[in-house]
Scaffold this motif. Structure first.
Motif, PDB file in Angstrom:
ATOM      1  N   MET A 187      -0.336   9.228  -3.512  1.00  0.00           N
ATOM      2  CA  MET A 187      -1.660   8.750  -3.912  1.00  0.00           C
ATOM      3  C   MET A 187      -2.370   9.787  -4.783  1.00  0.00           C
ATOM      4  O   MET A 187      -3.035   9.414  -5.752  1.00  0.00           O
ATOM      5  CB  MET A 187      -2.469   8.414  -2.665  1.00  0.00           C
ATOM      6  N   ARG A 188      -2.208  11.058  -4.454  1.00  0.00           N
ATOM      7  CA  ARG A 188      -2.824  12.103  -5.279  1.00  0.00           C
ATOM      8  C   ARG A 188      -2.183  12.146  -6.658  1.00  0.00           C
ATOM      9  O   ARG A 188      -2.883  12.293  -7.662  1.00  0.00           O
ATOM     10  CB  ARG A 188      -2.714  13.469  -4.606  1.00  0.00           C
ATOM     11  N   SER A 189      -0.863  12.015  -6.734  1.00  0.00           N
ATOM     12  CA  SER A 189      -0.210  12.079  -8.044  1.00  0.00           C
ATOM     13  C   SER A 189      -0.598  10.864  -8.901  1.00  0.00           C
ATOM     14  O   SER A 189      -0.747  11.000 -10.114  1.00  0.00           O
ATOM     15  CB  SER A 189       1.306  12.190  -7.907  1.00  0.00           C
ATOM     16  N   ARG A 190      -0.800   9.720  -8.291  1.00  0.00           N
ATOM     17  CA  ARG A 190      -1.261   8.534  -9.047  1.00  0.00           C
ATOM     18  C   ARG A 190      -2.677   8.757  -9.558  1.00  0.00           C
ATOM     19  O   ARG A 190      -3.009   8.338 -10.665  1.00  0.00           O
ATOM     20  CB  ARG A 190      -1.232   7.292  -8.171  1.00  0.00           C
ATOM     21  N   HIS A 248       0.863  -1.164   0.000  1.00  0.00           N
ATOM     22  CA  HIS A 248       0.000   0.000   0.000  1.00  0.00           C
ATOM     23  C   HIS A 248       0.911   1.228   0.000  1.00  0.00           C
ATOM     24  O   HIS A 248       2.007   1.184   0.569  1.00  0.00           O
ATOM     25  CB  HIS A 248      -0.882  -0.018   1.257  1.00  0.00           C
ATOM     26  N   PRO A 249       0.519   2.339  -0.623  1.00  0.00           N
ATOM     27  CA  PRO A 249       1.370   3.538  -0.620  1.00  0.00           C
ATOM     28  C   PRO A 249       1.799   3.973   0.788  1.00  0.00           C
ATOM     29  O   PRO A 249       2.910   4.479   0.960  1.00  0.00           O
ATOM     30  CB  PRO A 249       0.493   4.597  -1.292  1.00  0.00           C
ATOM     31  N   LEU A 250       0.963   3.766   1.781  1.00  0.00           N
ATOM     32  CA  LEU A 250       1.368   4.099   3.153  1.00  0.00           C
ATOM     33  C   LEU A 250       2.512   3.206   3.618  1.00  0.00           C
ATOM     34  O   LEU A 250       3.479   3.680   4.221  1.00  0.00           O
ATOM     35  CB  LEU A 250       0.185   3.957   4.120  1.00  0.00           C
ATOM     36  N   GLN A 251       2.410   1.925   3.342  1.00  0.00           N
ATOM     37  CA  GLN A 251       3.482   1.003   3.739  1.00  0.00           C
ATOM     38  C   GLN A 251       4.791   1.378   3.058  1.00  0.00           C
ATOM     39  O   GLN A 251       5.847   1.388   3.689  1.00  0.00           O
ATOM     40  CB  GLN A 251       3.092  -0.438   3.401  1.00  0.00           C
ATOM     41  N   LEU A 310       2.292  12.128   5.017  1.00  0.00           N
ATOM     42  CA  LEU A 310       2.196  13.206   4.027  1.00  0.00           C
ATOM     43  C   LEU A 310       2.757  12.771   2.678  1.00  0.00           C
ATOM     44  O   LEU A 310       2.200  13.113   1.622  1.00  0.00           O
ATOM     45  CB  LEU A 310       2.899  14.459   4.546  1.00  0.00           C
ATOM     46  N   ARG A 311       3.823  12.001   2.692  1.00  0.00           N
ATOM     47  CA  ARG A 311       4.414  11.486   1.452  1.00  0.00           C
ATOM     48  C   ARG A 311       3.443  10.529   0.745  1.00  0.00           C
ATOM     49  O   ARG A 311       3.260  10.613  -0.470  1.00  0.00           O
ATOM     50  CB  ARG A 311       5.724  10.771   1.777  1.00  0.00           C
ATOM     51  N   ALA A 312       2.831   9.639   1.523  1.00  0.00           N
ATOM     52  CA  ALA A 312       1.868   8.707   0.935  1.00  0.00           C
ATOM     53  C   ALA A 312       0.689   9.466   0.337  1.00  0.00           C
ATOM     54  O   ALA A 312       0.218   9.125  -0.762  1.00  0.00           O
ATOM     55  CB  ALA A 312       1.386   7.709   1.983  1.00  0.00           C
ATOM     56  N   LEU A 326      -6.557   9.204   5.305  1.00  0.00           N
ATOM     57  CA  LEU A 326      -6.420   9.459   3.868  1.00  0.00           C
ATOM     58  C   LEU A 326      -7.669   9.061   3.093  1.00  0.00           C
ATOM     59  O   LEU A 326      -7.945   9.646   2.040  1.00  0.00           O
ATOM     60  CB  LEU A 326      -5.184   8.748   3.316  1.00  0.00           C
ATOM     61  N   ASP A 327      -8.424   8.106   3.611  1.00  0.00           N
ATOM     62  CA  ASP A 327      -9.687   7.747   2.952  1.00  0.00           C
ATOM     63  C   ASP A 327     -10.698   8.884   3.041  1.00  0.00           C
ATOM     64  O   ASP A 327     -11.481   9.094   2.127  1.00  0.00           O
ATOM     65  CB  ASP A 327     -10.286   6.481   3.566  1.00  0.00           C
ATOM     66  N   ARG A 328     -10.687   9.629   4.142  1.00  0.00           N
ATOM     67  CA  ARG A 328     -11.663  10.722   4.285  1.00  0.00           C
ATOM     68  C   ARG A 328     -11.078  12.076   3.895  1.00  0.00           C
ATOM     69  O   ARG A 328     -11.826  13.013   3.645  1.00  0.00           O
ATOM     70  CB  ARG A 328     -12.257  10.753   5.685  1.00  0.00           C
ATOM     71  N   ASN A 329      -9.736  12.187   3.854  1.00  0.00           N
ATOM     72  CA  ASN A 329      -9.088  13.458   3.518  1.00  0.00           C
ATOM     73  C   ASN A 329      -7.804  13.157   2.743  1.00  0.00           C
ATOM     74  O   ASN A 329      -6.752  12.966   3.345  1.00  0.00           O
ATOM     75  CB  ASN A 329      -8.768  14.245   4.795  1.00  0.00           C
ATOM     76  N   PRO A 330      -7.877  13.105   1.421  1.00  0.00           N
ATOM     77  CA  PRO A 330      -6.699  12.741   0.631  1.00  0.00           C
ATOM     78  C   PRO A 330      -5.598  13.802   0.591  1.00  0.00           C
ATOM     79  O   PRO A 330      -4.503  13.534   0.121  1.00  0.00           O
ATOM     80  CB  PRO A 330      -7.256  12.483  -0.765  1.00  0.00           C
ATOM     81  N   ALA A 331      -5.873  14.989   1.098  1.00  0.00           N
ATOM     82  CA  ALA A 331      -4.872  16.061   1.093  1.00  0.00           C
ATOM     83  C   ALA A 331      -4.747  16.676   2.493  1.00  0.00           C
ATOM     84  O   ALA A 331      -5.004  17.865   2.687  1.00  0.00           O
ATOM     85  CB  ALA A 331      -5.236  17.121   0.068  1.00  0.00           C
TER      86      ALA A 331
END
Length: 160
Positions: A154-157, A86-89, A148-150, A115-120
């Motif tokens: 995830m946003r860039s993907r 997962h991007p977090l991992q 924050l990196r994840a 991140l599921d409820r607030n992607p930024a």
């Protein structure tokens, strides 16, 4: 009194012979072999046992398994796999966010819910979301950077 409980954990349905009052953490670790969630305090004070129930963080040390029939439980093992982190991992590894690692499963679960409820999220959002999780090793700055990196990854993907 024990009996068969039907639980959905990480997308798989399990029948477990246990009393409905058995803590979910016991079921996860001792019946299903999912040892990512840890026993820390047993009092909902440390977050080491944290899981997602229908996408919302929950303490598995105090949650009775019988209350979870018909609900979806996600543990840290359900976030990704060794072949597809997962991007977090991945971000936690890249930022070297773990030291002893005891708190990391709870931190990852709390970060996933955020991140599921607030992607930024802002740094303050991340700190607030992770506040119920204790880390005695002092890696909080790296953990915050990893979340924050994840989020950015995830946003860039999603944008590509």
């Amino acid at each position: 009194m024990s009996g068969p409980l039907t639980l959905t954990v990480n997308g798989c349905m399990y029948q477990v012979d246990a009393a409905p009052t058995t803590p979910l953490l016991d079921i996860l670790r001792n019946h299903l072999g999912l040892t990512g969630s840890r026993y820390g305090c047993g009092l909902e004070q440390c977050g080491a046992c944290m899981v997602l129930v229908d996408g919302v963080t929950a303490y598995s040390c105090s949650r009775e398994a019988g209350t979870l029939e018909g609900r979806s439980v996600t543990t840290v093992e359900g976030l990704g796999s060794p072949e597809a982190l997962h991007p977090l991992q991945k971000a936690f590894l890249d930022e070297q966010a773990g030291q002893c690692g005891y708190c990391l499963s709870g931190m990852l679960i709390a970060a996933k819910a955020l991140l599921d409820r607030n992607p930024a999220p802002t740094r303050a959002d991340v700190a607030t979301a992770l506040d119920p999780n204790l880390c005695r090793c002092g890696t909080h700055p790296r953990i915050l950077r990893a979340v924050l990196r994840a989020a950015a990854d995830m946003r860039s993907r999603a944008d590509s």
